[in-house]
Design a protein around this motif. Structure first.
Motif, PDB file in Angstrom:
ATOM      1  N   ASP A  36       0.815  -1.226   0.000  1.00 24.37           N
ATOM      2  CA  ASP A  36       0.000   0.000   0.000  1.00 24.37           C
ATOM      3  C   ASP A  36       0.843   1.268   0.000  1.00 24.37           C
ATOM      4  O   ASP A  36       0.332   2.358   0.267  1.00 24.37           O
ATOM      5  N   GLY A  37       2.133   1.137  -0.306  1.00 26.51           N
ATOM      6  CA  GLY A  37       2.989   2.318  -0.355  1.00 26.51           C
ATOM      7  C   GLY A  37       3.510   2.758   1.002  1.00 26.51           C
ATOM      8  O   GLY A  37       4.018   3.885   1.137  1.00 26.51           O
ATOM      9  N   SER A  38       3.415   1.908   2.004  1.00 24.91           N
ATOM     10  CA  SER A  38       3.861   2.275   3.353  1.00 24.91           C
ATOM     11  C   SER A  38       5.320   2.707   3.382  1.00 24.91           C
ATOM     12  O   SER A  38       5.673   3.695   4.032  1.00 24.91           O
ATOM     13  N   ALA A  39       6.186   1.962   2.710  1.00 21.11           N
ATOM     14  CA  ALA A  39       7.620   2.258   2.759  1.00 21.11           C
ATOM     15  C   ALA A  39       7.915   3.646   2.190  1.00 21.11           C
ATOM     16  O   ALA A  39       8.654   4.434   2.795  1.00 21.11           O
ATOM     17  N   ALA A  40       7.358   3.956   1.041  1.00 23.65           N
ATOM     18  CA  ALA A  40       7.603   5.254   0.418  1.00 23.65           C
ATOM     19  C   ALA A  40       7.033   6.377   1.280  1.00 23.65           C
ATOM     20  O   ALA A  40       7.654   7.439   1.439  1.00 23.65           O
ATOM     21  N   LEU A  41       5.863   6.158   1.855  1.00 29.41           N
ATOM     22  CA  LEU A  41       5.261   7.173   2.712  1.00 29.41           C
ATOM     23  C   LEU A  41       6.112   7.410   3.949  1.00 29.41           C
ATOM     24  O   LEU A  41       6.355   8.570   4.330  1.00 29.41           O
ATOM     25  N   ALA A  42       6.576   6.341   4.585  1.00 34.95           N
ATOM     26  CA  ALA A  42       7.414   6.487   5.774  1.00 34.95           C
ATOM     27  C   ALA A  42       8.687   7.261   5.447  1.00 34.95           C
ATOM     28  O   ALA A  42       9.135   8.114   6.232  1.00 34.95           O
ATOM     29  N   HIS A  43       9.266   6.983   4.290  1.00 35.97           N
ATOM     30  CA  HIS A  43      10.472   7.705   3.873  1.00 35.97           C
ATOM     31  C   HIS A  43      10.181   9.190   3.697  1.00 35.97           C
ATOM     32  O   HIS A  43      10.949  10.045   4.152  1.00 35.97           O
ATOM     33  N   ARG A  44       9.062   9.520   3.055  1.00 36.60           N
ATOM     34  CA  ARG A  44       8.697  10.926   2.851  1.00 36.60           C
ATOM     35  C   ARG A  44       8.457  11.638   4.182  1.00 36.60           C
ATOM     36  O   ARG A  44       8.702  12.848   4.296  1.00 36.60           O
ATOM     37  N   LEU A  45       7.987  10.898   5.164  1.00 42.23           N
ATOM     38  CA  LEU A  45       7.701  11.486   6.472  1.00 42.23           C
ATOM     39  C   LEU A  45       8.936  11.546   7.382  1.00 42.23           C
ATOM     40  O   LEU A  45       8.827  11.943   8.536  1.00 42.23           O
ATOM     41  N   GLY A  46      10.094  11.151   6.851  1.00 41.83           N
ATOM     42  CA  GLY A  46      11.336  11.327   7.584  1.00 41.83           C
ATOM     43  C   GLY A  46      11.845  10.129   8.352  1.00 41.83           C
ATOM     44  O   GLY A  46      12.846  10.231   9.071  1.00 41.83           O
ATOM     45  N   ALA A  47      11.190   8.977   8.227  1.00 41.16           N
ATOM     46  CA  ALA A  47      11.637   7.791   8.947  1.00 41.16           C
ATOM     47  C   ALA A  47      12.784   7.111   8.207  1.00 41.16           C
ATOM     48  O   ALA A  47      12.935   7.247   6.990  1.00 41.16           O
ATOM     49  N   THR A  48      13.593   6.389   8.957  1.00 42.90           N
ATOM     50  CA  THR A  48      14.547   5.460   8.360  1.00 42.90           C
ATOM     51  C   THR A  48      13.771   4.214   7.965  1.00 42.90           C
ATOM     52  O   THR A  48      13.074   3.626   8.801  1.00 42.90           O
ATOM     53  N   VAL A  49      13.857   3.795   6.726  1.00 41.57           N
ATOM     54  CA  VAL A  49      13.088   2.650   6.242  1.00 41.57           C
ATOM     55  C   VAL A  49      14.028   1.485   5.931  1.00 41.57           C
ATOM     56  O   VAL A  49      15.018   1.640   5.207  1.00 41.57           O
ATOM     57  N   VAL A  50      13.714   0.342   6.515  1.00 36.50           N
ATOM     58  CA  VAL A  50      14.470  -0.887   6.299  1.00 36.50           C
ATOM     59  C   VAL A  50      13.501  -1.931   5.763  1.00 36.50           C
ATOM     60  O   VAL A  50      12.326  -1.954   6.159  1.00 36.50           O
ATOM     61  N   THR A  51      13.985  -2.794   4.890  1.00 33.90           N
ATOM     62  CA  THR A  51      13.132  -3.833   4.320  1.00 33.90           C
ATOM     63  C   THR A  51      13.484  -5.192   4.890  1.00 33.90           C
ATOM     64  O   THR A  51      14.667  -5.543   4.986  1.00 33.90           O
TER      65      THR A  51
END
Length: 223
Positions: A36-51
């Motif tokens: 649902d685009g969670s990773a991209a949204l979290a990145h835009r909101l300033g979070a560090t994103v790990v997969t």
């Protein structure tokens, strides 16, 4: 401080969660296969994103722990049921040396916050945990804080729903001081992947019963 946020399709909740991360703390969103685009949204909101491609709550949590670098690491669900701002007193207890692991004791707020079958499963596990370790805990919820190095020393191996329980069991075996702090538990955003159904709860209880059946593992006692 670092806050590990395991994430599977939580785009609806992410803005609420991330805006409540305490100032100066780092949010580590571990994407566990979202579509649902969670990773991209979290990145835009300033979070560090790990997969983390392996599906499983424990897999996501442990990947976040490995990605963390702060002395004290927190865990929190990413579904808007728990407010990460409430982790501040958790970390204060750890930093002051009053506790080695602080857990959030969930207090449901409003109808639907904690389904009866999920609450019953949690209560049964808490009783089994007491018999196994002697810890008189009321909840095995996901909100918690401890020192990163000490957590890694526990040698956690569960990568499914048993991960939070294994953390507590091994902490008890290592002689950690485990404390509870009450936190409000809100109705989550979206549909639960675990406790929202009887089937999900059954799988979680099954995983956790397997953890309780394990023989005590040798763990590092450094805290």
């Amino acid at each position: 401080m670092d806050v590990v946020l395991p994430c599977l399709d939580e785009a609806a909740a992410l803005p609420w969660v991330l805006e409540r991360i305490p100032p100066g703390w780092r949010a580590i969103v571990v994407d566990n296969g979202s579509t649902d685009g969670s990773a991209a949204l979290a990145h835009r909101l300033g979070a560090t994103v790990v997969t983390e491609e392996r599906r499983g709550f424990g897999a996501a949590c442990h990947t976040g722990l490995l990605a963390a670098s702060a002395d004290i690491v927190c865990f929190c669900d990413c579904d808007a049921s728990l407010d990460p701002a409430l982790l501040v007193p958790f970390t204060d207890q750890v930093a002051r040396g009053e506790a080695d692991l602080v857990l959030g004791r969930r207090r449901p707020q409003g109808r639907g916050a904690w389904p009866p079958h999920a609450r019953a499963g949690n209560l049964a596990l808490a009783r089994m945990l007491r018999r196994r370790t002697g810890l008189r805990l009321h909840d095995l919820g996901p909100m918690r804080a401890a020192r990163r190095t000490a957590l890694l020393g526990l040698g956690l191996t569960d990568r499914r729903s048993g991960y939070p329980l294994q953390m507590v069991v091994r902490a008890a075996d290592a002689g950690w001081r485990v404390r509870e702090s009450e936190v409000p538990y809100l109705p989550r955003a979206g549909k639960s992947k675990v406790t929202g159904t009887w089937r999900g709860t059954w799988h979680a209880v099954r995983d956790m019963r397997a953890v309780l059946a394990e023989a005590p593992a040798p763990v590092a006692v450094t805290r």
